[in-house]
Design an enzyme around this catalytic site. Structure first.
Site, PDB file in Angstrom:
ATOM      1  N   SER A 124       0.838  -1.205   0.000  1.00  0.00           N
ATOM      2  CA  SER A 124       0.000   0.000   0.000  1.00  0.00           C
ATOM      3  C   SER A 124       0.870   1.251   0.000  1.00  0.00           C
ATOM      4  CB  SER A 124      -0.848  -0.024   1.274  1.00  0.00           C
ATOM      5  OG  SER A 124      -1.461   1.212   1.486  1.00  0.00           O
ATOM      6  N   TYR A 149      -2.269  -1.392  10.930  1.00  0.00           N
ATOM      7  CA  TYR A 149      -2.510  -1.972   9.595  1.00  0.00           C
ATOM      8  C   TYR A 149      -1.351  -1.638   8.650  1.00  0.00           C
ATOM      9  CZ  TYR A 149      -3.876  -2.048   4.760  1.00  0.00           C
ATOM     10  OH  TYR A 149      -3.852  -2.256   3.404  1.00  0.00           O
ATOM     11  N   LYS A 153       1.847  -3.936   6.599  1.00  0.00           N
ATOM     12  CA  LYS A 153       2.209  -3.908   5.170  1.00  0.00           C
ATOM     13  C   LYS A 153       3.714  -3.699   5.025  1.00  0.00           C
ATOM     14  CE  LYS A 153      -1.448  -4.967   3.705  1.00  0.00           C
ATOM     15  NZ  LYS A 153      -1.797  -6.019   2.793  1.00  0.00           N
ATOM     16  N   TYR A 177      -0.446  -0.235  -3.812  1.00  0.00           N
ATOM     17  CA  TYR A 177      -1.675   0.312  -4.381  1.00  0.00           C
ATOM     18  C   TYR A 177      -1.933   1.694  -3.804  1.00  0.00           C
ATOM     19  CZ  TYR A 177      -2.727  -4.780  -4.515  1.00  0.00           C
ATOM     20  OH  TYR A 177      -2.694  -6.126  -4.649  1.00  0.00           O
ATOM     21  N   PHE A 178      -2.534   2.541  -4.621  1.00  0.00           N
ATOM     22  CA  PHE A 178      -2.989   3.842  -4.139  1.00  0.00           C
ATOM     23  C   PHE A 178      -4.459   3.670  -3.697  1.00  0.00           C
ATOM     24  CE2 PHE A 178       0.565   6.731  -4.156  1.00  0.00           C
ATOM     25  CZ  PHE A 178       1.544   5.819  -4.526  1.00  0.00           C
ATOM     26  N   ASN A 198     -15.563   3.141   5.853  1.00  0.00           N
ATOM     27  CA  ASN A 198     -14.534   4.079   6.302  1.00  0.00           C
ATOM     28  C   ASN A 198     -13.998   4.883   5.133  1.00  0.00           C
ATOM     29  OD1 ASN A 198     -14.277   2.960   9.008  1.00  0.00           O
ATOM     30  ND2 ASN A 198     -13.494   1.150   7.964  1.00  0.00           N
ATOM     31  N   ASP A 295      -4.534  11.526   8.533  1.00  0.00           N
ATOM     32  CA  ASP A 295      -4.639  11.817   7.096  1.00  0.00           C
ATOM     33  C   ASP A 295      -3.527  12.754   6.638  1.00  0.00           C
ATOM     34  OD1 ASP A 295      -6.779  10.255   6.455  1.00  0.00           O
ATOM     35  OD2 ASP A 295      -8.247  11.893   6.311  1.00  0.00           O
TER      36      ASP A 295
HETATM   37  P1  NAD Z   1     -10.852  -7.338   1.110  1.00  0.00           P
HETATM   38  O1  NAD Z   1     -11.071  -7.315   2.565  1.00  0.00           O
HETATM   39  O2  NAD Z   1     -12.009  -7.125   0.200  1.00  0.00           O
HETATM   40  O3  NAD Z   1     -10.104  -8.678   0.682  1.00  0.00           O
HETATM   41  C1  NAD Z   1      -9.233  -9.379   1.545  1.00  0.00           C
HETATM   42  C2  NAD Z   1      -9.664 -10.845   1.517  1.00  0.00           C
HETATM   43  O4  NAD Z   1      -8.791 -11.598   2.376  1.00  0.00           O
HETATM   44  C3  NAD Z   1     -11.091 -11.054   2.016  1.00  0.00           C
HETATM   45  O5  NAD Z   1     -11.792 -11.852   1.076  1.00  0.00           O
HETATM   46  C4  NAD Z   1     -10.917 -11.788   3.347  1.00  0.00           C
HETATM   47  O6  NAD Z   1     -11.981 -12.674   3.603  1.00  0.00           O
HETATM   48  C5  NAD Z   1      -9.590 -12.497   3.130  1.00  0.00           C
HETATM   49  N1  NAD Z   1      -8.841 -12.793   4.368  1.00  0.00           N
HETATM   50  C6  NAD Z   1      -8.494 -11.927   5.352  1.00  0.00           C
HETATM   51  N2  NAD Z   1      -7.797 -12.573   6.298  1.00  0.00           N
HETATM   52  C7  NAD Z   1      -7.690 -13.872   5.895  1.00  0.00           C
HETATM   53  C8  NAD Z   1      -7.072 -15.030   6.442  1.00  0.00           C
HETATM   54  N3  NAD Z   1      -6.424 -14.999   7.616  1.00  0.00           N
HETATM   55  N4  NAD Z   1      -7.165 -16.200   5.758  1.00  0.00           N
HETATM   56  C9  NAD Z   1      -7.804 -16.249   4.575  1.00  0.00           C
HETATM   57  N5  NAD Z   1      -8.411 -15.194   4.013  1.00  0.00           N
HETATM   58  C10 NAD Z   1      -8.345 -14.017   4.671  1.00  0.00           C
HETATM   59  O7  NAD Z   1      -9.725  -6.229   0.801  1.00  0.00           O
HETATM   60  P2  NAD Z   1      -9.201  -5.658  -0.591  1.00  0.00           P
HETATM   61  O8  NAD Z   1      -9.585  -4.234  -0.652  1.00  0.00           O
HETATM   62  O9  NAD Z   1      -9.546  -6.572  -1.696  1.00  0.00           O
HETATM   63  O10 NAD Z   1      -7.643  -5.718  -0.305  1.00  0.00           O
HETATM   64  C11 NAD Z   1      -6.839  -6.805  -0.707  1.00  0.00           C
HETATM   65  C12 NAD Z   1      -5.425  -6.581  -0.213  1.00  0.00           C
HETATM   66  O11 NAD Z   1      -4.930  -5.339  -0.731  1.00  0.00           O
HETATM   67  C13 NAD Z   1      -5.300  -6.473   1.305  1.00  0.00           C
HETATM   68  O12 NAD Z   1      -4.106  -7.110   1.707  1.00  0.00           O
HETATM   69  C14 NAD Z   1      -5.213  -4.986   1.548  1.00  0.00           C
HETATM   70  O13 NAD Z   1      -4.497  -4.695   2.711  1.00  0.00           O
HETATM   71  C15 NAD Z   1      -4.450  -4.524   0.318  1.00  0.00           C
HETATM   72  N6  NAD Z   1      -4.693  -3.109  -0.010  1.00  0.00           N
HETATM   73  C16 NAD Z   1      -5.974  -2.672  -0.166  1.00  0.00           C
HETATM   74  C17 NAD Z   1      -6.209  -1.329  -0.465  1.00  0.00           C
HETATM   75  C18 NAD Z   1      -7.606  -0.792  -0.564  1.00  0.00           C
HETATM   76  O14 NAD Z   1      -7.786   0.425  -0.469  1.00  0.00           O
HETATM   77  N7  NAD Z   1      -8.630  -1.617  -0.804  1.00  0.00           N
HETATM   78  C19 NAD Z   1      -5.137  -0.453  -0.617  1.00  0.00           C
HETATM   79  C20 NAD Z   1      -3.841  -0.953  -0.479  1.00  0.00           C
HETATM   80  C21 NAD Z   1      -3.632  -2.290  -0.168  1.00  0.00           C
HETATM   81  C1  WQD Z   2      -9.721   9.355   0.905  1.00  0.00           C
HETATM   82  C2  WQD Z   2      -9.935  10.851   1.168  1.00  0.00           C
HETATM   83  C3  WQD Z   2     -10.215  11.392   3.492  1.00  0.00           C
HETATM   84  C4  WQD Z   2     -14.033   9.311   4.012  1.00  0.00           C
HETATM   85  C5  WQD Z   2      -7.063   4.347   2.944  1.00  0.00           C
HETATM   86  C6  WQD Z   2      -6.020   3.700   3.818  1.00  0.00           C
HETATM   87  C7  WQD Z   2      -4.849   3.280   2.974  1.00  0.00           C
HETATM   88  C8  WQD Z   2      -5.306   2.431   1.792  1.00  0.00           C
HETATM   89  C9  WQD Z   2      -6.427   3.053   1.024  1.00  0.00           C
HETATM   90  C10 WQD Z   2      -5.145   0.137   2.328  1.00  0.00           C
HETATM   91  C11 WQD Z   2      -9.163  11.380   2.377  1.00  0.00           C
HETATM   92  C12 WQD Z   2     -11.465  11.704   2.710  1.00  0.00           C
HETATM   93  C13 WQD Z   2     -12.871   9.824   3.483  1.00  0.00           C
HETATM   94  C14 WQD Z   2     -15.076  10.202   4.398  1.00  0.00           C
HETATM   95  C15 WQD Z   2     -13.713  12.053   3.670  1.00  0.00           C
HETATM   96  N1  WQD Z   2      -5.818   1.176   2.222  1.00  0.00           N
HETATM   97  N2  WQD Z   2     -12.706  11.178   3.315  1.00  0.00           N
HETATM   98  N3  WQD Z   2     -14.875  11.536   4.197  1.00  0.00           N
HETATM   99  O1  WQD Z   2      -7.313   7.380   3.742  1.00  0.00           O
HETATM  100  O2  WQD Z   2      -6.464   7.754   1.383  1.00  0.00           O
HETATM  101  O3  WQD Z   2      -6.512   5.487   2.306  1.00  0.00           O
HETATM  102  O4  WQD Z   2      -7.483   3.438   1.922  1.00  0.00           O
HETATM  103  O5  WQD Z   2      -3.970  -0.013   2.251  1.00  0.00           O
HETATM  104  O6  WQD Z   2      -3.971   2.595   3.817  1.00  0.00           O
HETATM  105  O7  WQD Z   2      -5.612   4.630   4.806  1.00  0.00           O
HETATM  106  O8  WQD Z   2      -8.645   6.553   1.733  1.00  0.00           O
HETATM  107  O9  WQD Z   2     -11.000   6.564   1.067  1.00  0.00           O
HETATM  108  O10 WQD Z   2     -10.434   6.636   3.531  1.00  0.00           O
HETATM  109  O11 WQD Z   2      -9.972   8.639   2.109  1.00  0.00           O
HETATM  110  O12 WQD Z   2     -13.575  13.273   3.519  1.00  0.00           O
HETATM  111  O13 WQD Z   2     -16.121   9.807   4.901  1.00  0.00           O
HETATM  112  O14 WQD Z   2     -11.322  11.063   1.464  1.00  0.00           O
HETATM  113  O15 WQD Z   2      -9.970  12.347   4.475  1.00  0.00           O
HETATM  114  O16 WQD Z   2      -8.760  12.696   2.065  1.00  0.00           O
HETATM  115  P1  WQD Z   2      -7.188   6.915   2.372  1.00  0.00           P
HETATM  116  P2  WQD Z   2     -10.089   7.021   2.129  1.00  0.00           P
END
Ligand code: NAD
Ligand code: WQD
Length: 336
Positions: A124, A149, A153, A177-178, A198, A295
């Site tokens: 991330s 969290y 990572k 990922y962004f 969230n 943030d």
């Molecule tokens: P998600 O929660 O939709 O997917 C994660 C999946 O992992 C889920 O299906 C969950 O059931 C499974 N899981 C969790 N713990 C497990 C375990 N112990 N054993 C087996 N399965 C398990 O999340 P996502 O948004 O698809 O994210 C996927 C990955 O990308 C995560 O590692 C997350 O941290 C990372 N990531 C997500 C974002 C984002 O904004 N969505 C950004 C950066 C990184």
């Molecule tokens: C985006 C913008 C908020 C909700 C998070 C994790 C990051 C990554 C991606 C996993 C920010 C604003 C949000 C709301 C708002 N995940 N906001 N009202 O914080 O960039 O990233 O998800 O790795 O680790 O921290 O994403 O979608 O929460 O927020 O104003 O109700 O929207 O302040 O500027 P963020 P977000």
């Protein structure tokens, strides 16, 4: 030979499985459904027209991890499985450290026993911490992630880097990922969070659907073009395609490489609200609220390395991200 996709039923995992299957890969999904539903796996099969093998199991159960490797000819792993709710990780740090780290240890152990040495990991942009400048490049020093969290990572990035150093025949691809948003064009799979979201886009979708009354905009006094926080939103299908390219990369080299997956364009919270209103035709009422702890003002990628070395660039813009997210919500008002 198959790719083991941990967390393959989740938001990013499900879209990635569809793209992998469509590109001719064999896929084994390992998911506990801690944050997803079995229905997602049926939909992956429906959208791709291919079958997947499913292990409904937890990475914390080392015997089940071993079984998935023993019963399949796995050649690479894409490791999505993990818990990802930032706020919950502050409340329950041990849950996050245990799930994300111990799960990864069991996975690496099984990979070592079975001679599987290729892994693509979901990292991330949070590992950059508070960046000194934007856009962010992969060679920027990692910072101090703000929460447990984010620290999991960064720790997993470091652990995989050490594993590869100790055995140089490993191929490790760390994808940072962004902000993934949007959904599959079909509207069948998308982001389906439990409870009150969230993150910005799922929150906006629930306001649009009438389930939440208004959006709270966290701060309008940041040094950005309209004072609200700027992020690099990326369409989840673009992100999924980045994984197909990352697997090709992992097959072609030995070492550790890091890639940003973002568009390189930053949009503010209000830019997203307005784009969503245009895409959906629905007005999104919002109120300015205080800044959210942890943030940062601006976060967007320099995606040049992924373009140069993976041959990957994001295709979709913000309007399509909003339209596809809204399409998914309309087709699935009660989630999957
Ligand atoms: P998600 O929660 O939709 O997917 C994660 C999946 O992992 C889920 O299906 C969950 O059931 C499974 N899981 C969790 N713990 C497990 C375990 N112990 N054993 C087996 N399965 C398990 O999340 P996502 O948004 O698809 O994210 C996927 C990955 O990308 C995560 O590692 C997350 O941290 C990372 N990531 C997500 C974002 C984002 O904004 N969505 C950004 C950066 C990184
Ligand atoms: C985006 C913008 C908020 C909700 C998070 C994790 C990051 C990554 C991606 C996993 C920010 C604003 C949000 C709301 C708002 N995940 N906001 N009202 O914080 O960039 O990233 O998800 O790795 O680790 O921290 O994403 O979608 O929460 O927020 O104003 O109700 O929207 O302040 O500027 P963020 P977000």
């Amino acid at each position: 030979m198959a790719i083991l996709v941990t967390g393959g039923a989740g938001f990013i995992g499900s879209h990635t499985c569809v793209e992998l299957l469509q590109s001719g890969e064999e896929v084994v999904i390992f998911d506990s459904f801690a944050n997803s539903k079995p229905r997602a796996v049926e939909l992956i099969e429906e959208l791709s027209g291919k079958k997947v093998r499913l292990y409904h199991a937890d990475l914390l159960d080392a015997n089940e991890v071993e079984r998935a490797f023993a019963e399949n000819a796995i050649e690479s792993v894409i490791h999505f499985a993990g818990l990802k709710a930032v706020g919950e990780s502050v409340q329950k740090p041990l849950l996050y450290y245990h799930n994300n780290l111990t799960g990864t240890f069991h996975l690496i152990d099984a990979m070592q026993r079975h001679g599987v040495k290729r892994i693509v990991f979901s990292s991330s942009a949070t590992v950059y911490g508070m960046p000194k400048e934007v856009p962010m490049r992969e060679d920027f020093p990692t910072g101090q992630p703000e929460n447990p969290y984010g620290r999991t990572k960064l720790m997993i990035e470091q652990i995989l880097t050490d594993i590869q150093r100790a055995d140089p025949t490993w191929s490790v691809v760390l994808l940072r990922y962004f902000n993934p948003i949007g959904a599959h064009k079909s509207g069948k799979i998308g982001e389906d969070p439990n409870g009150i979201p969230n993150n910005l886009m799922p929150y906006i979708c629930q306001v649009a659907a009438g389930r939440l009354d208004h959006l709270n905009v966290f701060g309008n006094d940041y040094p950005t073009h309209d004072g609200t926080g700027v992020r690099d939103y990326i369409h989840v299908v673009d992100l999924a395609r980045g994984h197909v390219k990352a697997i090709a990369k992992a097959r072609s080299f030995q070492g550790t490489e890091i890639y940003n997956l973002g568009t390189g364009i930053g949009y503010s919270v209000l830019d997203v609200v307005h784009a969503f209103e245009r895409a959906s035709g629905v007005k999104i009422p919002y109120q300015i609220a205080p800044r959210r702890a942890g943030d940062i003002a601006e976060c967007f990628a320099d995606p040049a390395k992924a373009k140069r070395e993976l041959g990957w660039t994001a295709q979709y813009g913000l309007d399509e991200m909003c339209a596809d997210a809204w399409n998914f919500i309309q087709k699935n008002p009660n989630g999957l």
